[in-house]
Enzyme design. Structure first.
Site, short mmCIF file in Angstrom:
data_model
loop_
_atom_site.label_atom_id
_atom_site.label_comp_id
_atom_site.label_asym_id
_atom_site.label_seq_id
_atom_site.Cartn_x
_atom_site.Cartn_y
_atom_site.Cartn_z
N ALA A 59 0.83 -1.21 0.00
CA ALA A 59 0.00 0.00 0.00
C ALA A 59 0.87 1.26 0.00
CB ALA A 59 -0.94 0.00 1.21
N GLU A 60 1.86 1.29 0.86
CA GLU A 60 2.72 2.48 0.91
C GLU A 60 3.51 2.64 -0.39
OE1 GLU A 60 5.81 4.95 3.66
OE2 GLU A 60 4.42 3.52 4.54
N THR A 61 3.91 1.55 -0.98
CA THR A 61 4.67 1.62 -2.23
C THR A 61 3.86 2.26 -3.35
OG1 THR A 61 6.04 -0.29 -1.67
CG2 THR A 61 5.83 0.25 -4.01
#
Length: 139
Positions: A59-61
């Site tokens: 998700a952060e990527t």
């Protein structure tokens, strides 16, 4: 690991990173919407289900990559996006071969971005939903 054309921004610097180790593959990318997939194999917890930390990293990527494209559109190569907040809700266990994450822009500002990320499995079942905020910096 991958190279994208200029339209999707560059990710030729993913070698020897967490993204490479997790097997994340970028499918499409823009500031408004970025899509990537990741194998479940190798990213599981002891019971064989997708590890929540792997979902969070995915998700952060995707959100941070979208934010980086936005930062470059504002400030050229001097623009940088850095994560400042990640909130993720795990809804269903991840089983199967792969998961896909789609980051959708909620806010694209001069100093910050916010994206919602939906992670689904190969059957389009929602596994997790996240919100990622990035700070946009420039030299």
């Amino acid at each position: 690991m991958h190279t994208l054309n200029a339209e999707n921004d560059r990710i030729d610097n993913w070698a020897d990173t967490l993204m490479s180790r997790l097997g994340i593959r970028l499918i499409s990318a823009s500031a408004q919407s970025t899509l990537a997939e990741m194998p479940i194999a190798g990213n599981t917890q002891p019971r064989g289900l997708l590890h929540g930390g792997a979902s969070a990293a995915l998700a952060e990527t995707v959100a941070s990559h979208a934010a980086q494209i936005h930062a470059h559109s504002l400030y050229g190569e001097a623009g940088v996006a850095v994560g400042v907040e990640l909130n993720i809700s795990h809804i269903a266990p991840g089983r199967g071969d792969w998961v896909r994450a789609c980051a959708t822009a909620v806010h694209l500002g001069k100093s910050s971005t916010v994206h919602t990320v939906t992670i689904t499995d190969e059957h389009d079942q929602t596994l997790a939903v996240a919100r990622v905020s990035n700070r946009v910096l420039h030299n």
